[in-house]
Write an enzyme that holds these catalytic residues in place. Sequence first.
Site, short mmCIF file in Angstrom:
data_model
loop_
_atom_site.label_atom_id
_atom_site.label_comp_id
_atom_site.label_asym_id
_atom_site.label_seq_id
_atom_site.Cartn_x
_atom_site.Cartn_y
_atom_site.Cartn_z
N SER A 145 -7.04 4.59 28.77
CA SER A 145 -7.21 3.45 29.69
C SER A 145 -7.85 2.26 28.94
O SER A 145 -7.36 1.90 27.87
CB SER A 145 -8.04 3.89 30.90
OG SER A 145 -8.10 2.87 31.86
N ASP A 311 2.02 6.42 36.39
CA ASP A 311 0.92 5.45 36.23
C ASP A 311 1.32 4.10 36.82
O ASP A 311 2.26 3.47 36.36
CB ASP A 311 0.58 5.32 34.74
CG ASP A 311 -0.73 4.60 34.49
OD1 ASP A 311 -1.14 3.77 35.32
OD2 ASP A 311 -1.36 4.87 33.44
N HIS A 344 -2.60 7.09 36.77
CA HIS A 344 -3.41 6.61 35.66
C HIS A 344 -4.54 7.58 35.30
O HIS A 344 -4.94 7.69 34.15
CB HIS A 344 -3.99 5.24 36.03
CG HIS A 344 -4.72 4.60 34.91
ND1 HIS A 344 -4.10 4.21 33.73
CD2 HIS A 344 -6.03 4.28 34.74
CE1 HIS A 344 -4.99 3.68 32.91
NE2 HIS A 344 -6.15 3.71 33.49
#
Lengths: 365, 365
Positions: A145, A311, A344
């Site tokens: 991330s 995601d 995600h």
Amino acid sequence: MNAARKILKLDRPFEMHRGGTLQGVEIAYETWGDPAHRGDNAILIFTGLTPSAHAASSESDPSPGWWEDMIGPGRPIDTRRFFVICVNSLGSPFGSTSPVSINPATGRAYRLTFPVLTVEDIAHAGHEVVVSLGIEKLLAVVGPSLGGMTVLAYCALFPGAARSVVSISAAARSLPFAIALRSLQREIIRRDSAWREGDYAADAIPVEGMRLARKLGMITYRSAKEWGLRFGRERADLQRRPGDPFGIDFEVESYLENHAEKFTGQYDPNCYLYISRAMDLFDLADHGGSVNEALRRFTVERALVIGVETDLLFPIEQQQELAEGLAAGGREVTFVRLPSLQGHDSFLVDMDRFRPVIAEFLGSM
Amino acid sequence: MNAARKILKLDRPFEMHRGGTLQGVEIAYETWGDPAHRGDNAILIFTGLTPSAHAASSESDPSPGWWEDMIGPGRPIDTRRFFVICVNSLGSPFGSTSPVSINPATGRAYRLTFPVLTVEDIAHAGHEVVVSLGIEKLLAVVGPSLGGMTVLAYCALFPGAARSVVSISAAARSLPFAIALRSLQREIIRRDSAWREGDYAADAIPVEGMRLARKLGMITYRSAKEWGLRFGRERADLQRRPGDPFGIDFEVESYLENHAEKFTGQYDPNCYLYISRAMDLFDLADHGGSVNEALRRFTVERALVIGVETDLLFPIEQQQELAEGLAAGGREVTFVRLPSLQGHDSFLVDMDRFRPVIAEFLGSM
């Protein structure tokens, strides 16, 4: 429990990427395992938006870390073999210099006088830790991330500093959909009257704004498909307040409420605003004129790019862009496209898929 | 301009689907074209979450309607051939009885004393209009988004009332991802201190809450792909306020700000809360034990189901579920899967794709 936390204190000024200088910068980090000669076995980990440097448990701090299943003896980031460092991001409230820190020039907390924070600054602070530990070249720099954006910045800023890079659910830059969602989260916090232009008291933070922003984050960190399977239309197991026609009916609402409550109070709102904005501002193209040119300049030997098909924030196409750009630059690239359902957040949850991929890559380094 | 608005006033009590009774219910609607004998050429349109009954311009109200490109002489819903009715949803502030209406029993606005609103109630109110106009059987009942849910409820509640159904970007029920997003929008409004448990003054509505909720809505009504193409990382063309590190940087932020400003003040917050909740509560399975059984009981001859591949709120799988369930029940089904980039909002924007599909279906009725 911060018993495992180490602090690097810089005795020279820290120049921020978009201007401004910080004095007396402190960078919190933790380490696991033992460094080999010149740090040849060192792996540097950058974190996502909110975690601390406590990525895994250790003797001095046995509480589970945010990536507990990934780091440790016999785990994919194997601390019997590797010397592992996790850095708390500059701007984060968990030990590194941030908007909650005291500005030595004024004796008061920076709050909104903190300079614009960028992903490059977070990478730079991490590099200071690496240098201070006498590591000449990292075996790998790893991040999911925001941490994935940070490893890209790291490779762009410090050529020759790492032999390999592991980018997980990251992006060369934020696209407008992700920017819009983060911008709205920030605005929700800023519109909470308790925010007081960043000047809230420690015992009167903008709790409502943080709670609502966190809920929005949680919705976008997962996937519609996972929630469909997990919650369906199950009703929440609680009595509706009479006269409240808009209370919690559905299990998914109850889940969000419980988790947002847990988060609120643990993270400083101004720090959240700064780091969230840093993600929007990041653009790898700033390091070469285009994303591809920036990737072409990377000096790593090998790269592992992992993306998740569900995601919403950093869609799989952005992972593919990274993998293709690195391959075009002559790097040896492994691109892994995972069908995880958890969107995600999968790197924190779908460990059965992530562990073998990372173990195999690092095992072959 | 409400010159084209007609009002049906019911002289008997209106029983709400989940309990409670409304007295003196009024239902606002507009019509275009001329009814044939027994209304054989009548098409009933239900709206999405926020529009009024003004779906298209007319002599008495020449301002463009919300589906202007779809309805009119020579348009897909051809007013030279069809008698077209668009109903303002029960609970909406644009003329139908709603939380802003005066409760005749108290002389004061209902506000939160309005009974729980359901999609079935909206369908029921629409049916009252149809009956009042002397229509025995509709040629078609048509609706996008919430309107699509409403046509499903209409078919379930009133067997034999329509020869065909057109469901656009709808769903047999809301899934947890969509529920979570709407729940958060409602919470953002309710947490605005100006909301005052629904008891705000007309000139002091919860503007901030409505603006933020609208932004969240807008983010989810479109698609990440469209915004990527449309905005990229373009910077907003305006000066940043000095000392505001979290102002508008990107074009996408500026776009959201401008559009949210336009919306706020046009829609009553309590009405928004009620109708938004109605979408969460709707479940076609309530009309037969399962979605498929409910669809099997539909009596329409033909169905057109249109879905958009980039729709985040009502994903294409939910359109497919409707089409398959209707086909399994023996209906003649046309399922159209559109590659529009504009997500859930495509039916308002991507007219070049939607017009021919609807024209062809209605042309063959």
